[in-house]
Design a protein around this motif. Structure first.
Motif, PDB file in Angstrom:
ATOM      1  N   GLY A  72      33.127  39.917  41.583  1.00  0.00           N
ATOM      2  CA  GLY A  72      32.907  40.952  42.539  1.00  0.00           C
ATOM      3  C   GLY A  72      33.281  42.408  41.294  1.00  0.00           C
ATOM      4  O   GLY A  72      32.467  42.839  41.473  1.00  0.00           O
ATOM      5  N   ASP A  73      34.619  42.965  42.334  1.00  0.00           N
ATOM      6  CA  ASP A  73      34.538  44.558  41.926  1.00  0.00           C
ATOM      7  C   ASP A  73      35.932  44.594  41.334  1.00  0.00           C
ATOM      8  O   ASP A  73      37.045  43.286  41.231  1.00  0.00           O
ATOM      9  CB  ASP A  73      33.964  45.545  42.889  1.00  0.00           C
ATOM     10  CG  ASP A  73      34.893  45.063  44.044  1.00  0.00           C
ATOM     11  OD1 ASP A  73      36.028  45.446  44.009  1.00  0.00           O
ATOM     12  OD2 ASP A  73      34.293  44.902  44.432  1.00  0.00           O
ATOM     13  N   PRO A  74      36.494  45.244  40.663  1.00  0.00           N
ATOM     14  CA  PRO A  74      38.381  45.311  40.414  1.00  0.00           C
ATOM     15  C   PRO A  74      39.334  45.306  41.117  1.00  0.00           C
ATOM     16  O   PRO A  74      40.006  43.925  41.086  1.00  0.00           O
ATOM     17  CB  PRO A  74      38.535  46.977  39.331  1.00  0.00           C
ATOM     18  CG  PRO A  74      36.807  47.644  38.808  1.00  0.00           C
ATOM     19  CD  PRO A  74      35.909  46.165  39.937  1.00  0.00           C
ATOM     20  N   ALA A  75      38.841  44.849  42.428  1.00  0.00           N
ATOM     21  CA  ALA A  75      39.894  45.279  43.633  1.00  0.00           C
ATOM     22  C   ALA A  75      39.958  44.116  44.526  1.00  0.00           C
ATOM     23  O   ALA A  75      40.702  43.302  44.736  1.00  0.00           O
ATOM     24  CB  ALA A  75      39.737  46.417  44.829  1.00  0.00           C
ATOM     25  N   VAL A  76      37.962  43.574  44.739  1.00  0.00           N
ATOM     26  CA  VAL A  76      37.917  41.760  44.728  1.00  0.00           C
ATOM     27  C   VAL A  76      39.121  40.782  43.667  1.00  0.00           C
ATOM     28  O   VAL A  76      39.443  39.911  43.693  1.00  0.00           O
ATOM     29  CB  VAL A  76      36.638  41.245  44.830  1.00  0.00           C
ATOM     30  CG1 VAL A  76      36.449  39.881  45.050  1.00  0.00           C
ATOM     31  CG2 VAL A  76      36.030  42.930  46.036  1.00  0.00           C
TER      32      VAL A  76
END
Lengths: 158, 264
Positions: B99-103
């Motif tokens: 995903g990405d950092p927040a995920v």
């Protein structure tokens, strides 16, 4: 309806919510903190990023009830009274936005990034922004703003 | 999203009891897959049972030659853990690609493994390392656990508590990401432990994660990229969709296998 209590931008709030209430809807509709935006509503775009217990999360993909007891920080909680946060100032100075819709999420992501990584280089900034989409700017000025904001944040931390 | 009753039990026993009482209940860990699924009304549980208030479900521990990761441990914590970085860097790399950092700040290993999304990353690591999946009732090997598309050997009321990875001598994960969704179009995890070589593929199989036995045999003779020079992957049984045909994915799987071996 169940009740949820959490700290939002330093203030304790307790409200009744539905099970399905998302954190972003709780912030915007219940608390009227409309700085946090809903872009895609599918956890792709990052317009809804807030900090939960100090980490960036997508508030469109977090249940309000899952934030029981948590500390939430939104874009509204970043400035110190009339003085903008260094990252907000950097976005202003470097024209890191056009329409501004993605900006709250960009700034919350940027602040989280700097807290974890200090002063990231350009490549790292671009990689870290993979969960934040801007459809206006082509990212150049956002990346510049984050680099400058990172310098400023690290200076102000002494 | 349809409304539901929300529960936040403080113990596994209580969580299991809620599951037993409500046939349409679902567990939620980080919610990074379940909530989007519910928004699309592909899932509409009557009750949602949040596991985040149960203590002892997250954390990373090295026990001898085994790495133990609690089910509620977040991708970010696995990606940045010094223990994982030293003991099983391929797994830390994999977690950092989800995903990405927040995920990664919300999503958990237990949630990913339990959901067995055909494009999720962790199932490839579990299968290639033959991890042990521990639940509130029993232990299963990854070979037993992953049974098909979004399907696992988990029974009603069963809750994953941790995943145990035996440490390999060599391992690496190579992932070709869909640039929009960041899910794997083809992700290949290779490992070598003693004489055993295992190769697991995610993102490409139409029945979910699978072992590429053909590459395993080639690599058992010699664990090097050269051993794979004649590797061609059969597109039969691979996914073909708007992002790429089965033939394209077959080629990607071969390329990712070579890259993973080169990096291991």
């Amino acid at each position: 309806m169940p009740k949820v209590s959490m700290t939002v931008n330093g203030e304790l709030v307790s409200k009744m919510v539905e099970g399905r209430t998302l954190l972003v809807d709780f912030l915007r509709d219940t608390l009227k903190l409309t700085g946090t935006h809903i872009g895609c509503d599918t956890s792709q775009c990052g317009a809804c990023v807030v900090h939960m217990d100090g980490s960036a999360v997508k508030s469109c993909t977090t249940l309000a009830l899952a934030c029981q007891g948590a500390e939430i920080m939104t874009i509204e909680g970043l400035a110190d009274g009339e003085t903008l946060h260094p990252m907000q100032t950097a976005f202003n100075d470097h024209h890191g936005l056009q329409c501004g819709y993605c900006t709250p999420g960009m700034i919350m992501t940027a602040v989280d990034m700097v807290k974890r990584l200090g002063v990231p280089d350009e490549e790292t900034i671009r990689a870290e922004l993979e969960g934040n989409i801007c459809r206006c700017t082509g990212y150049h000025n956002i990346v510049k703003a984050i680099a400058a904001g990172a310098e400023a944040m690290n200076k102000s931390n002494g | 999203m349809y409304d539901f009753n929300f529960h936040r039990p403080k113990s596994l026993r209580k969580a299991a009891a809620i599951l037993a009482e409500n046939e349409e209940a679902k567990l939620i860990a980080g919610g990074q897959t379940l909530l989007p699924t519910m928004k699309q009304r592909l899932a509409a549980p009557s009750d949602v049972v949040d596991l985040s208030a149960i203590s002892g479900l997250s954390g990373i521990e090295l026990k001898g030659r085994k790495l133990q990761i609690g089910a509620m441990t977040k991708h970010y914590d696995v990606a940045t853990s010094q223990v994982v970085r030293e003991a099983l860097p391929a797994l830390a790399d994999l977690a950092g690609m989800i995903g990405d950092p927040a995920v990664r700040n919300r999503g958990t290993i237990g949630g990913s493994v339990a959901n067995n999304d055909p494009a999720a990353d962790y199932p490839a690591a579990c299968l290639a390392l033959n991890a042990t999946i521990v639940t509130n009732k029993r232990r299963m090997t990854a070979d037993e656990f992953f049974t098909g598309l979004f399907d696992t050997a988990l029974e009603e009321g069963e809750i994953i508590t941790k995943v145990i990875f035996p440490l390999p001598k060599r391992a690496a994960y190579a992932k070709f990401r869909n640039p929009a969704s960041r899910y794997a179009m083809a992700g290949v995890f290779v490992s070598k432990r003693g004489r055993e070589v295992r190769v697991a593929v995610t993102g490409a199989g139409s029945d979910g994660v699978f072992r590429l036995t053909q590459a395993e045999e080639m690599l058992s003779k010699r664990f090097s990229e050269k051993a794979l020079k004649d590797l061609t992957v059969d597109p039969d049984g691979l996914v073909g969709d708007i992002h790429g045909s089965a033939e394209y994915r077959a080629n990607l799987v071969a390329v990712m296998t070579r890259r993973a071996v080169a990096a291991a």
